[in-house]
Structures are given as C-alpha cells and as structure tokens.
Write an enzyme that holds these catalytic residues in place. Structure first.
Site, short mmCIF file in Angstrom:
data_model
loop_
_atom_site.label_atom_id
_atom_site.label_comp_id
_atom_site.label_asym_id
_atom_site.label_seq_id
_atom_site.Cartn_x
_atom_site.Cartn_y
_atom_site.Cartn_z
N LYS A 172 -27.21 -34.94 -38.37
CA LYS A 172 -26.11 -35.73 -37.84
C LYS A 172 -25.38 -34.93 -36.77
CE LYS A 172 -22.26 -35.98 -39.86
NZ LYS A 172 -21.00 -35.67 -40.55
N ASP A 201 -28.87 -37.29 -44.04
CA ASP A 201 -27.49 -37.44 -44.48
C ASP A 201 -27.44 -36.59 -45.75
OD1 ASP A 201 -25.22 -38.13 -45.99
OD2 ASP A 201 -25.04 -40.00 -44.90
N HIS A 202 -26.83 -35.42 -45.66
CA HIS A 202 -27.02 -34.46 -46.76
C HIS A 202 -26.43 -34.96 -48.07
CE1 HIS A 202 -22.95 -32.99 -45.81
NE2 HIS A 202 -22.95 -32.44 -47.01
N LYS A 206 -27.65 -34.73 -52.67
CA LYS A 206 -26.85 -34.23 -53.79
C LYS A 206 -27.36 -34.86 -55.09
CE LYS A 206 -22.64 -33.57 -51.03
NZ LYS A 206 -22.18 -32.19 -51.09
N GLU A 240 -11.35 -33.46 -48.71
CA GLU A 240 -11.67 -32.05 -48.42
C GLU A 240 -10.40 -31.25 -48.35
OE1 GLU A 240 -15.04 -31.23 -45.69
OE2 GLU A 240 -14.43 -33.14 -44.85
N HIS A 264 -21.74 -40.57 -44.80
CA HIS A 264 -21.64 -40.24 -46.23
C HIS A 264 -21.00 -41.37 -47.05
CE1 HIS A 264 -22.77 -36.52 -44.56
NE2 HIS A 264 -21.61 -35.96 -44.42
N LYS A 364 -9.41 -34.58 -44.24
CA LYS A 364 -9.42 -33.11 -44.28
C LYS A 364 -8.02 -32.66 -44.70
CE LYS A 364 -13.27 -32.09 -41.32
NZ LYS A 364 -14.26 -31.65 -42.32
P1 NDP Z 1 -24.65 -23.93 -33.62
O1 NDP Z 1 -23.91 -24.07 -32.35
O2 NDP Z 1 -24.22 -22.87 -34.58
O3 NDP Z 1 -26.19 -23.68 -33.32
C1 NDP Z 1 -26.85 -24.28 -32.24
C2 NDP Z 1 -28.21 -23.64 -32.12
O4 NDP Z 1 -28.89 -24.19 -31.00
C3 NDP Z 1 -28.15 -22.13 -31.89
O5 NDP Z 1 -29.21 -21.56 -32.60
C4 NDP Z 1 -28.36 -22.02 -30.39
O6 NDP Z 1 -28.93 -20.80 -30.03
C5 NDP Z 1 -29.35 -23.13 -30.15
N1 NDP Z 1 -29.35 -23.59 -28.78
C6 NDP Z 1 -28.41 -24.35 -28.17
N2 NDP Z 1 -28.78 -24.61 -26.90
C7 NDP Z 1 -29.96 -24.00 -26.70
C8 NDP Z 1 -30.86 -23.93 -25.62
N3 NDP Z 1 -30.60 -24.53 -24.46
N4 NDP Z 1 -32.00 -23.24 -25.76
C9 NDP Z 1 -32.26 -22.61 -26.94
N5 NDP Z 1 -31.45 -22.66 -28.02
C10 NDP Z 1 -30.31 -23.35 -27.90
O7 NDP Z 1 -24.66 -25.37 -34.30
P2 NDP Z 1 -24.80 -25.74 -35.84
O8 NDP Z 1 -25.85 -24.91 -36.47
O9 NDP Z 1 -23.45 -25.76 -36.46
O10 NDP Z 1 -25.23 -27.26 -35.75
C11 NDP Z 1 -26.51 -27.67 -35.38
C12 NDP Z 1 -26.67 -29.16 -35.62
O11 NDP Z 1 -26.47 -29.44 -36.98
C13 NDP Z 1 -25.63 -30.01 -34.88
O12 NDP Z 1 -26.20 -31.23 -34.53
C14 NDP Z 1 -24.55 -30.23 -35.92
O13 NDP Z 1 -23.81 -31.40 -35.69
C15 NDP Z 1 -25.42 -30.37 -37.15
N6 NDP Z 1 -24.68 -30.08 -38.38
C16 NDP Z 1 -24.14 -28.85 -38.60
C17 NDP Z 1 -23.46 -28.59 -39.77
C18 NDP Z 1 -22.89 -27.24 -40.05
O14 NDP Z 1 -22.35 -27.08 -41.15
N7 NDP Z 1 -23.00 -26.28 -39.16
C19 NDP Z 1 -23.27 -29.64 -40.81
C20 NDP Z 1 -23.92 -30.88 -40.50
C21 NDP Z 1 -24.59 -31.07 -39.32
P3 NDP Z 1 -28.05 -19.45 -29.80
O15 NDP Z 1 -26.92 -19.52 -30.78
O16 NDP Z 1 -29.01 -18.39 -30.12
O17 NDP Z 1 -27.56 -19.49 -28.40
C1 BG6 Z 2 -20.38 -32.86 -42.93
C2 BG6 Z 2 -19.18 -33.04 -42.05
O1 BG6 Z 2 -21.33 -33.86 -42.70
O2 BG6 Z 2 -19.96 -32.94 -44.29
C3 BG6 Z 2 -18.12 -32.02 -42.35
O3 BG6 Z 2 -19.59 -32.91 -40.69
C4 BG6 Z 2 -17.76 -32.04 -43.82
O4 BG6 Z 2 -16.94 -32.26 -41.58
C5 BG6 Z 2 -19.02 -31.95 -44.66
O5 BG6 Z 2 -16.91 -30.94 -44.08
C6 BG6 Z 2 -18.71 -32.17 -46.12
O6 BG6 Z 2 -19.86 -31.90 -46.88
P1 BG6 Z 2 -19.73 -31.48 -48.40
O7 BG6 Z 2 -21.14 -31.38 -48.85
O8 BG6 Z 2 -19.01 -30.17 -48.43
O9 BG6 Z 2 -18.95 -32.55 -49.06
#
Ligand code: NDP
Ligand code: BG6
Length: 515
Positions: A172, A201-202, A206, A240, A264, A364
């Site tokens: 997502k 959708d995580h 669960k 949350e 969710h 939140k």
């Molecule tokens: P981050 O910004 O932490 O990570 C993004 C990743 O993409 C990094 O590994 C980055 O590499 C890589 N990246 C971005 N642009 C490029 C590029 N042009 N070429 C190569 N690598 C690239 O994001 P998140 O991990 O937080 O999120 C990723 C996805 O997951 C998003 O869609 C987010 O909405 C979704 N998501 C995240 C959650 C979370 O808890 N983090 C929860 C639910 C969904 P580098 O850092 O090495 O530059």
């Molecule tokens: C993610 C949302 O999908 O779910 C976050 O982007 C939120 O904003 C999270 O905090 C909540 O997940 P959980 O599993 O902790 O209830």
C-alpha cells in the site's frame, strides 16, 4: 475437547497446510524501512520455525551501495531489533547464507541486466528452481516503471508457464483515489496476469483477523444471530498511540481515510459482514468480500458532513510524555487539514444488514493502541429482568480483540450471588496469549510471505476489491472536495477523539465502547 498442546490442533476441523515453493525473493527497496523492520525479520522468523522452502534466497535490490555482507549486517540489526523470535547465532548463520544484495537504480536498464545475471547464479547456488517473487517495497510512484523494466529485461515468465513462476507483491498505498488505483492496476496488468499479483493489506495477515471467519463459521452459535434481526449495531475501532512519526511526507498526502479506512477498516467490515463462503478459496473469499464493498451505502449530498467526522490531534500527553500537536510535527504544514482521526456511520445495504449501523473510527495519538470489532446485540424485551427503564440491562456484546491482548469476549448478564435478584454484566473471555502462548502468533508479514511463496492469494486484495473500496471512499472524498475544510476539529493527544465523534454516535442513542 481438543487439547492443542497434546494433539495436533490442525487435526481439528479443516487442515490447511501451506506448501511454500522454492523461490528467490527480490526485495525492491531492500535497504528501506519496511525491509528492515518487517520483511527481513519475518523471513528470519520463518527460517527459525523451519517454514521457509528448502531452496530459498532473498536478494535486496535498492540504491544504497552495499555488498552482500553489509546487507546481512543490515538485516541482522533489523532482526535483533524487530524479530518475534530471538536472534540466535546458529539460526542466524543458517539464514544469512540465503541473503544477497545488488545495488540498483530503478530507472536504469543496466541494473535489471545485472539482477538477471545475479539471479541466474543464485538460482543454481540456492536451488530455487528458477521461481521468482518480486516484492516492491518502494515508493508507489516507481511501481509502473519497475514492472516495465522487469519485463523489458526478460525477468518475468508468463502466467501460463507451468514449470516455474514469477509473482509480484505490491505494498500500500494502492492509489490515492479510484482513478490512480485504476492506473496502477493497469500498469501492473500490462505486465502481470491478475493471478501473479499479490496486493498487500497486512491486516489480512493478522491471526486474529483470520480468526473472524473461523469464529463465525466454525461455531454454530453465532451465525444464526448474525443479522439485522438480532444485531443492534457494529463498532470497529483501529486506535493507535503513535503519532505521524517519521512518515510526515506520506501521511500529509494520505490522512486517516486513505491510510486506514480504505484498506484495513474496510477489510474488517468485509470479514464481519460477508456471507458464508462455500470454500476457503481465494476467488470465493474475495468475491464474497467484494459483495460487501458493493453494498456499502455511498455518502450522497451532505451525508459526508452528517455521518463523517474528521479531526486532528492537538498537543497532549501519551503515556505521561508531552507530545506535540499534528501541525507542529516535523514535516507537517502548520496549516495542514489532513485528518489524523476519522469516525463514521456506515450501512451495508443488503438483506442481512439492512438498517444496522456500522460505526467506524480510527485515529493516531489516541488513548491507547487497540483494534477491536464489537457486535452489539439488541436489548432483551422490557419484561421480567429488564422492566426498570432507569436501569436497563446492558445488551450482549461480542468483542473480537484484534490487537493487542488478542482474544474474544462476550458480555452477558449474570445474577449477583445473594438472596435478591440483582443482575450484573460479566464477560466470558478467551485470550490467545494465555491459551496458545504469547509467542504463538506469527507476525502478519510472516504469514503473507509464506502465502505468496505457496501461491495462495486468499489474503491479498484482488483488483476489483481495491477499486470497489476506492469507489465507495470516493463518495467521501468528493464531499470533502466540494467543501474544503479550513480547519479541522481537534482532540487532545492521548484521548479518545473529538466531541464531534461522540455526538455522531450519541445522536443515535448509542455510545462508543470504552476500550
Ligand atoms: P523507504 O523510503 O524506507 O524505502 C524505499 C526504498 O526504495 C529504499 O530501499 C530506497 O533505496 C529504494 N529506492 C527508492 N528510489 C530508488 C531508485 N530510484 N532506485 C533504487 N532504489 C530506490 O520506504 P519504506 O520501506 O518505508 O516503504 C516502502 C513501501 O512500503 C512504500 O510504498 C510504503 O508506503 C510501503 N509501506 C511501508 C510501511 C512501513 O512501515 N515502512 C508500512 C506499510 C507500507 P535507498 O534507501 O538505498 O536509497
Ligand atoms: C499501516 C499504516 O498500514 O498500518 C500506518 O500506514 C499504521 O499508518 C499501521 O500505523 C498500523 O498497523 P498495525 O499493524 O500496527 O496496526
């Protein structure tokens, strides 16, 4: 009664064993937050529990320059901090052999050529039989580009190929409205067949969410009472404690409606309201959920003002610590009108649910972290024990605690011991932790990764489901767009939301549950 410790609990009722197939899992965004906090720890836990397929490799693919050993150190740090299972040297050493990393620029075809060469070498080294799962943990704007590049580099097998598979997992947000969701689905659909696409959708991973169906359809006592004749209303809360944290950029654009309700909460509504599926099969389950989404009553005219409350958290205290208001968080515009809280009254217009309000709320910085579904039954007739209008009996309420303190409780009326007839509401309570042990429940991502490797899409969103959810959400988005807010009601951080949300439910003669 089956004793789960002495008998194999899977022998009770339907046995559904997953068969994850050997594969390479390429984590686009392997150096990112999701990979470090969720995906790599989940893979370690699967390895710890002996659930990974024998032939397995995970390849981080992202921009940061890293060698394999540095990626393994990055993963070890994530595992030590976020894993459910403890970090143990012997398990770790086994597991880390399956981890690899290739530096990438997603825009550059050369990166894909290098990935292809690396995959071919790793596939024979790790006996993954050529099967490939591409997990896109990347900014959503890059999804279209990455799938095209994968195709151009010849990294994808067609869905009809039977000796090996390619699958893609997308995170997502799956769009920000109906139009962008369709565009994203089109981009995926140009390269992958729907059967190869796994939309996360995580919440569906669960254990407690999966248990909703077991509770409803694995017991004979609930389903006959699961309808408008017996149920007064349903409440679903996703509360949350955390604020916006480090995700200001994303959250400012999303807000609670897109971040939690569209996915969710609507999935929880579907699991609660769907008709009995005749098979535990991906297409059957998803089609039944789709029917619920299609029955959601759209918000027309001014409904979005009457039945939807949005708000923002103001400064307050969380666990005794002073925290800033949303507009004072780092990276948030001081005049932001992004909602961090939303409450609404919704109807599922079908035979079963006609006239039963579903009250939904999420926020939140609320008083505590708690996700719960409560089905409140109608009151008993005003005769016999319920004649005193000033002291009515509390109606029965069945609560499914999704997290934390996972479990199910049923509120019933009981006689207080003694010579008089005095009635008191008591709870029958089942707790996962005390029955099955605190460590027993796998994390959502463990289950979801396993399902992808097994090729079972039941716990993932089908294209039509995602679009139907957006279709309904768009009726609220359009209302908001017609009447842009200059400010939003506020609630103090560490509380249960704004007074406007209390009024919403109280005007129907009901109250939010105290969680
Ligand atoms: P981050 O910004 O932490 O990570 C993004 C990743 O993409 C990094 O590994 C980055 O590499 C890589 N990246 C971005 N642009 C490029 C590029 N042009 N070429 C190569 N690598 C690239 O994001 P998140 O991990 O937080 O999120 C990723 C996805 O997951 C998003 O869609 C987010 O909405 C979704 N998501 C995240 C959650 C979370 O808890 N983090 C929860 C639910 C969904 P580098 O850092 O090495 O530059
Ligand atoms: C993610 C949302 O999908 O779910 C976050 O982007 C939120 O904003 C999270 O905090 C909540 O997940 P959980 O599993 O902790 O209830």
């Amino acid at each position: 009664m089956a004793d789960y410790q002495n008998e194999n609990p899977l022998t009770v009722g339907l046995e559904k064993t997953l068969h994850p197939q050997p594969c390479s899992l390429v984590i686009f965004g392997g150096s990112g937050d999701l990979s470090r906090r969720k995906l790599l720890p989940a893979l370690y836990n699967l390895a710890f529990d002996g659930l990974l397929p024998t032939g397995f490799a995970a390849i981080g693919f992202a921009r940061s320059e890293m060698a394999d050993h540095e990626f393994r150190a990055f993963a070890a740090e994530g595992v030590q901090k976020f894993s459910r299972r403890r970090y143990e040297a012997t398990h770790w050493q086994d597991f880390e052999r399956s981890l690899f990393y290739r530096t990438a620029s997603f825009e550059d075809p050369k990166s894909y050529a290098e990935l292809k060469a690396a995959l071919e070498a790793i596939e024979s080294q790790r006996a993954t039989l050529g099967n490939r799962v591409f997990y896109l943990a990347i900014p959503p704007t890059m999804i279209g580009l990455c799938v095209k590049q994968l195709q151009a580099a010849g990294l994808i097998y067609p869905a009809k190929q039977t000796d090996r598979f390619s699958r893609i997992v997308v995170e997502k947000p799956l769009g920000r409205d109906l139009e962008t969701a369709r565009k994203l689905n089109d981009e995926l659909g140009e390269v992958f067949d729907e059967s190869q696409i796994y939309r996360i959708d995580h919440y569906l991973g669960k254990e407690t969410v999966q248990n909703i169906l077991v509770m409803r359809f694995g017991n004979s006592i609930f389903e006959p009472l699961w309808d408008q004749k017996n149920i007064d209303h349903v409440q679903i809360t996703v509360a949350e404690e955390e604020g916006v944290g480090t995700r200001a950029g994303y959250y400012e654009e999303a807000g609670a409606l897109r971040d939690i309700v569209q996915n969710h909460i609507l999935q929880l509504v579907c699991m609660t309201a769907m008709e009995p599926p005749y098979q535990m099969n991906a297409e059957v389950i998803r089609s039944h959920k789709l029917e619920v989404l299609r029955c959601l009553r759209p918000m027309v005219d001014e409904d979005f003002q009457r039945y939807v409350v949005r708000a923002q958290y103001a400064a307050g205290y969380c666990r005794g610590v002073e925290v800033p208001g949303y507009r004072n968080e780092q990276g948030i515009r001081p005049d932001s009108t992004t909602e961090t809280y939303i409450a609404m009254r919704v109807f599922v217009d079908n035979w079963r649910w006609a006239g039963v309000p579903f009250y939904l709320r999420t926020g939140k910085r609320m008083a505590k972290r708690a996700t719960e579904i409560t089905v409140q039954y109608k009151t008993v007739p005003r005769v016999l024990f319920n004649v005193d209008a000033a002291n009515p009996l509390e109606p029965n309420a069945l609560s499914l605690r999704i997290q934390p303190d996972e479990g199910i409780s049923l509120r019933i009326s009981a006689k207080l011991p003694g010579p008089k007839v005095r009635i008191y509401p008591v709870k029958m309570d089942f707790r996962y932790g005390s029955t099955f042990g605190a460590q027993a429940s796998p994390e959502a991502y463990e289950r979801l990764l396993l399902e992808v490797m097994a090729g079972d899409a039941t716990l993932f969103m089908r294209r039509d489901e995602v679009e139907a959810a957006w279709q309904w959400i768009s009726s609220i988005q359009q209302g908001w767009a017609r009447n842009p807010a200059k400010w939003l009601p506020e609630y103090k951080a560490g509380t249960w939301g704004p007074v406007e949300a209390d009024r919403l439910i109280e005007s129907d003669g009901r109250q939010w549950r105290t969680l």
